[in-house]
Every structure is written in C-alpha cells, then in structure tokens.
Design a protein around this motif. Structure first.
Motif, PDB file in Angstrom:
ATOM      1  N   ILE A 194      -7.560  14.113  44.380  1.00 51.33           N
ATOM      2  CA  ILE A 194      -7.650  13.079  45.808  1.00 51.33           C
ATOM      3  C   ILE A 194      -7.465  14.236  46.953  1.00 51.33           C
ATOM      4  O   ILE A 194      -7.923  13.711  47.758  1.00 51.33           O
ATOM      5  CB  ILE A 194      -5.824  12.537  45.739  1.00 51.33           C
ATOM      6  CG1 ILE A 194      -4.923  13.194  45.077  1.00 51.33           C
ATOM      7  CG2 ILE A 194      -5.880  10.770  44.951  1.00 51.33           C
ATOM      8  CD1 ILE A 194      -3.727  12.357  45.150  1.00 51.33           C
ATOM      9  N   ASN A 195      -7.210  15.402  46.660  1.00 49.72           N
ATOM     10  CA  ASN A 195      -6.900  16.367  46.995  1.00 49.72           C
ATOM     11  C   ASN A 195      -7.375  18.056  46.198  1.00 49.72           C
ATOM     12  O   ASN A 195      -7.176  18.085  45.396  1.00 49.72           O
ATOM     13  CB  ASN A 195      -6.048  16.640  48.056  1.00 49.72           C
ATOM     14  CG  ASN A 195      -6.565  16.945  49.456  1.00 49.72           C
ATOM     15  OD1 ASN A 195      -7.279  17.350  49.478  1.00 49.72           O
ATOM     16  ND2 ASN A 195      -5.839  16.122  50.808  1.00 49.72           N
ATOM     17  N   PRO A 200      10.222  10.756  42.638  1.00 45.27           N
ATOM     18  CA  PRO A 200       9.403  10.791  40.973  1.00 45.27           C
ATOM     19  C   PRO A 200       8.192  11.733  42.118  1.00 45.27           C
ATOM     20  O   PRO A 200       7.913  11.055  42.622  1.00 45.27           O
ATOM     21  CB  PRO A 200       9.631  10.333  39.796  1.00 45.27           C
ATOM     22  CG  PRO A 200       9.519   9.021  39.887  1.00 45.27           C
ATOM     23  CD  PRO A 200      10.319   9.450  41.826  1.00 45.27           C
ATOM     24  N   ARG A 201       7.352  12.646  40.576  1.00 40.76           N
ATOM     25  CA  ARG A 201       6.901  13.516  41.500  1.00 40.76           C
ATOM     26  C   ARG A 201       5.326  12.341  41.510  1.00 40.76           C
ATOM     27  O   ARG A 201       4.973  11.799  40.684  1.00 40.76           O
ATOM     28  CB  ARG A 201       6.078  14.401  40.693  1.00 40.76           C
ATOM     29  CG  ARG A 201       7.255  15.552  40.176  1.00 40.76           C
ATOM     30  CD  ARG A 201       7.107  17.061  41.575  1.00 40.76           C
ATOM     31  NE  ARG A 201       7.471  17.998  41.555  1.00 40.76           N
ATOM     32  CZ  ARG A 201       7.956  18.818  42.597  1.00 40.76           C
ATOM     33  NH1 ARG A 201       8.244  18.417  43.885  1.00 40.76           N
ATOM     34  NH2 ARG A 201       8.971  19.975  41.934  1.00 40.76           N
ATOM     35  N   VAL A 252      -0.030  18.555  39.870  1.00 44.61           N
ATOM     36  CA  VAL A 252      -0.754  19.852  40.540  1.00 44.61           C
ATOM     37  C   VAL A 252      -1.177  20.557  39.757  1.00 44.61           C
ATOM     38  O   VAL A 252      -0.267  21.043  38.870  1.00 44.61           O
ATOM     39  CB  VAL A 252      -0.189  20.174  41.887  1.00 44.61           C
ATOM     40  CG1 VAL A 252      -0.912  21.082  42.484  1.00 44.61           C
ATOM     41  CG2 VAL A 252       0.885  19.049  42.887  1.00 44.61           C
ATOM     42  N   ARG A 263      -0.502  11.961  53.523  1.00 41.09           N
ATOM     43  CA  ARG A 263      -0.817  11.929  52.346  1.00 41.09           C
ATOM     44  C   ARG A 263      -0.430  11.236  50.968  1.00 41.09           C
ATOM     45  O   ARG A 263      -1.366  10.957  50.104  1.00 41.09           O
ATOM     46  CB  ARG A 263       0.073  13.240  51.580  1.00 41.09           C
ATOM     47  CG  ARG A 263      -0.481  14.979  51.943  1.00 41.09           C
ATOM     48  CD  ARG A 263      -0.049  15.871  51.221  1.00 41.09           C
ATOM     49  NE  ARG A 263      -0.323  17.195  51.775  1.00 41.09           N
ATOM     50  CZ  ARG A 263       0.190  18.627  50.926  1.00 41.09           C
ATOM     51  NH1 ARG A 263       1.392  18.421  50.513  1.00 41.09           N
ATOM     52  NH2 ARG A 263      -0.048  19.255  51.807  1.00 41.09           N
TER      53      ARG A 263
END
Ligand code: CMP
Length: 505
Positions: free
Chosen positions: A411-412, A430-431, A435, A472
C-alpha cells in the motif's frame, strides 16, 4: 586431426595399397623370369609345387646348388607373403580412415571407438594372416595351435592377465561412457586433470601441472571418479571472509557484481553469495559460480579472489584476519556517544511531524531512541501484533503491505526520514499493516515511554501525527476494500461460471 590431414591419410593408404598390389601382380612374371634365367644360364629346373630341383640334362644337381636354389625360392615366397600382409595392412588402414572420416563428417565419435577400432583391426589382421598363410602353406595346420593346447592357453592367459583385465575394464568403461576426452575428472586418490585419451590399456589424464597421468583401466574401474563434463556448466565455490562490522547485504551485492564480470564465469546463471559460517574471526562466505570452461577452474578461482580484494577496497569492506581479535569493550560514554546522538538528532529534525518540538525535546527523544538494522526482506512490524514503539527510517526503504488472499498488497513505500508504527503506539490498536525492509534498512526505534512525556507537553505533535494517521487510514481502507472487492469479483465470477456450466439462472 583436421579434415585435410584425414583426407591426406586416406589417399596415402590407398596409394600404398595400390603400389603393393602392382608389385604382387608383377610377382609371377618375376618368378617366371628367374626360372627362365636359371634354366638358360645354369640348366636348372625348379618345380613350382614341390620346390624340387633337377637339371635339363637329367643329371642330379649337387647338394649346394639344390639348397641355394631352394633357399632363394623360399625367400621369394616369404617376400610374397610379406607383400600380401602389407596389402592387407594398407587396405585395413585405408578403410579405417575412410570410416573415421565419414563418422567425423556426421558427428564427433569421440575417443570411445578407439578400443573397438583396435580390436576390429587385430581380428582382421589375424584372420588375414590365417588366410594368406594357409593359401601358401595349405598343409600346415594352424588351428590346433589355438584349440589343442590347454597348457599354452593357461600360460598365455596368465601372461596376459593384466592386459586382458585392462582390456575388459576398458570395454566396460567405454560401454558406460562415464567421461569423454576433454572432460575434467577427479580421481579420489590420484588427482585432478583433463582426459586426453581413452585407450584399451588405460586413460591418459593431463593434470593441471601439465603432467601426464596414465591410469590403467582395471585400476580406474575400482576408483571413485568425479566427472565435470566439457559441455556442461559446472559449478565451483570460492571462500572468503569479512568482518562482523561489515554489512552482509552490501557484501553480497558487491561480491556478486564483481564475480559476474570475471571472464569464464557463465553469464547464464547468477553467482550465489552466501554465508557459510559465523566464524571466530568474522563471517565466513562462499561464492558459488558456474564456469564456461571447467579446465580453467584454478585461474578463474584466482581471478575471483583478486576481484574480491579490489571490490572490498572500493566498498570499504574488510577481510577478517585469521587471528583472534580481542575486543576490549569501551565504556558506553567512550564510543562516540556524542556522534551517535548528534546523528539521531539530525535525523529526527528532518522528520516532518517532529517540527513542533524544541531542540531540547528532540535531543531527549534522540537519547531514548535505539538504532536497529534489518536485512532485505525482514519484517520490522507485523500486522495484527501489539506495538508500543514507532520507527524513523535512517537509511534504506520499506514496504507497507497488507494480505491480499494468498499474497500481499503493497500500500505504500517509505524511505529515509519517513516514519511508521505510530498508529499502534498512539491508539493501542494492533498493527494495521506489516512493514518489510525492501533493502538493508536502518531505523531509529522510539518507545512509548520516551514519546509519552513529549506528547503530553506538545498538543501540536498529536495534531500533526493524527493528520498523518488519518491520511494513512484512508489509503489503508481504500486498498483493503480494493483487495476485498477483487476477491468478491473472483467469487461472483466463479459462481457465474458454475451456474453457466449447469445452465442455471
Ligand atoms: P502501525 O499500525 O503501528 O503498524 C503498521 C504501520 O504501517 C502503521 O502503524 C503505519 O505507520 C504504517 N502504515 C499504515 N498504513 C499506511 C499508509 N497508507 N501509508 C504509509 N504507512 C502506513
């Protein structure tokens, strides 16, 4: 041997056979002339079949004259036999060359046929010898020589034990064809070299020191042989090492690029650089590469080591010396603490959301942060896990991704001076995504405890971060919806195909 050489050989064998045939044609005339000469000059008559000598006058010739004349005719007979044998040799060689030439024109038959060629020639010679001999001496029985005498058989058998052993081992090797001329072979107890010839007795191997190694077939049959075929991409590994302080990712990249450019390293397969061991003195590496010409293995290994030395110089990578390095750990204050702190301060000053913070606050934050390095492909943050720290990228880049069916959807992409992990840190959720380091990446990790007092004193910071989090989240939702709708589309697609297949509405 070149094609013209082969043609020349065929021609010369044919010419040789023709000359011998001509001599044999002339032979009866010569014999006749000798008989006539003896009759006219000495009055001697020699019987063609029995070889008996008589005189024209009817008197018995003396013994010396008879013996001399008979010896002379025997010599003539032997000369005739020799000429016949020479004709056979000439013809066999001519046909052998002719067959070889035809085979070479179609494909390379290799050395493998040499044993068969030799055996065939020997059989032809023996049979021809029998025929020629028997036609001149029909009364002499040669066959019992070979069939009748068991003792001769045993004696010959014992004498030829090794030779026959080699011959049969050679035949087995040739039937198997484990290697060809030009292949590199490693024979366990004997060494490495290039196969130069395969014969019925043994194999000739040229070692890399340019020495000739002759190994008999019977010995070779019992050895373990490793073959690197000539027309094959054979691999090799070269070992080297580096210090623990050097980045492994950078070492891999640098060595791989350097090795790729070495001549004789095949461009068809990418060299593999991998860690062999984490040794006492440093990281032990190996680079595996594939050779175009395996006979140049030692030169290529050496060239690779040379290139590694140069690329290490350029890239600032160090070899680990084969010594034991004793590190005396300095006190935390001594190891350029200020330098590290200044660098962290500089980095945090570049991060957009921290602009509302004072210099002293940035320094406090920098003091509480820790630098961490991740290898390409490593997850720094995993989706769904709890998180109580955020990260600022100092070097490298990361991919933010969410699951999409079996795969992942990016997504980024975030780079130097970007941050991530702030959502869980601030909301306790939660995350929201995983990443992953896209390359070797260094981050500054800031824990919740370090950020908490600073946030409390700076409402503007919360505002800046919230704005970013909102942005985001929107993007995250769009991407998540996209993934979901595509899955739904797939499902509907499958459903409609099934319905269509069964003729349902
Ligand atoms: P967190 O939820 O703690 O862990 C995953 C991180 O991915 C998240 O914080 C953000 O920092 C980051 N993230 C999520 N969505 C985006 C996005 N759309 N763009 C950039 N980063 C994002």
């Amino acid at each position: 041997m070149s094609r013209t050489d082969r043609n020349r050989k065929v021609g010369s064998f044919l010419a040789f056979a023709a000359v011998i045939a001509l001599l044999l044609l002339l032979f009866p005339a010569v014999e006749e002339w000798v008989r006539a000469y003896l009759k006219d000059s000495f009055g001697l008559i020699v019987d063609g079949d029995s070889g008996a000598v008589s005189t024209t006058s009817g008197a018995t010739p003396d013994k010396i004259t008879t013996t001399t004349t008979q010896i002379f005719f025997y010599l003539l007979l032997i000369l005739k036999i020799i000429l016949w044998m020479a004709l056979v040799v000439g013809l066999v060689r001519f046909f052998r060359q002719l067959i070889t030439r035809t085979l070479y024109r179609n494909s390379s038959p290799g050395e493998i046929s040499s044993i068969v060629k030799t055996i065939l020639s020997v059989i032809i010679y023996i049979v021809s010898f029998f025929i020629v001999f028997q036609s001149f001496f029909p009364n002499v029985q040669l066959a019992p020589l070979f069939t009748g005498s068991t003792i001769i058989g045993i004696v010959v058998g014992l004498a030829l034990q090794d030779t026959l052993g080699n011959l049969f081992a050679g035949l087995a090797i040739q039937a198997d064809q484990p290697f060809q001329v030009g292949d590199v072979v490693t024979i366990s107890t004997r060494g490495v070299g290039v196969v130069e010839a395969v014969s019925w007795r043994g194999v000739k191997i040229r070692t890399f020191n340019n020495r000739l190694l002759m190994i008999s077939n019977s010995v070779l049959g019992k050895e373990t042989i490793e073959v690197a075929p000539r027309d094959n991409l054979n691999a090799r590994a070269v070992w080297f090492n580096s210090l623990y302080s050097n980045s492994p990712a950078r070492t891999i990249q640098a060595v791989r690029d350097a090795v790729r450019q070495v001549e004789n390293v095949s461009p068809k397969i990418r060299p593999v650089v991998r860690i062999r061991n984490l040794g006492d003195n440093g990281i032990d590496w190996e680079v595996k590469y594939w050779l175009e010409d395996y006979t140049k293995q030692n030169d290529t290994d050496a060239l690779i080591r040379l290139r590694i030395w140069y690329v290490f110089q350029r890239e600032g990578i160090d070899f680990a010396f084969p010594t034991r390095t004793v590190h005396i750990e300095p006190k935390a204050d001594d190891i350029g603490h200020d330098e590290v702190l200044n660098m962290a301060v500089e980095r945090l000053n570049n991060v957009s959301i921290f602009t509302p913070l004072s210099g002293e606050e940035i320094e406090r934050l920098a003091n509480a942060s820790t630098s961490r390095v991740y290898a390409p492909g490593e997850a720094i943050v995993r989706m769904g896990r709890e998180g109580n720290s955020m990260f600022v990228i100092i070097r490298g880049s990361v991919r933010v991704q969410i699951p999409d069916g079996e795969a992942f959807r990016m997504i980024n992409e975030l780079r130097e001076n970007d941050f991530f992990g702030e959502m869980s840190l601030l909301t306790g959720e939660p995350r929201s995504a995983s990443v992953i380091a896209a390359e070797e990446t260094e981050v500054l990790q800031i824990k919740k405890e370090a950020l908490k007092p600073i946030i409390e004193d700076n409402p503007a910071l919360i505002e800046a971060i919230s704005e970013m989090v909102d942005e985001r989240k929107v993007l995250l939702k769009i991407k998540a919806d996209e993934a979901a709708s595509e899955t739904e589309k797939d499902r509907v697609g499958v459903m409609s195909s099934i319905k269509k297949f069964f003729g349902l509405k």
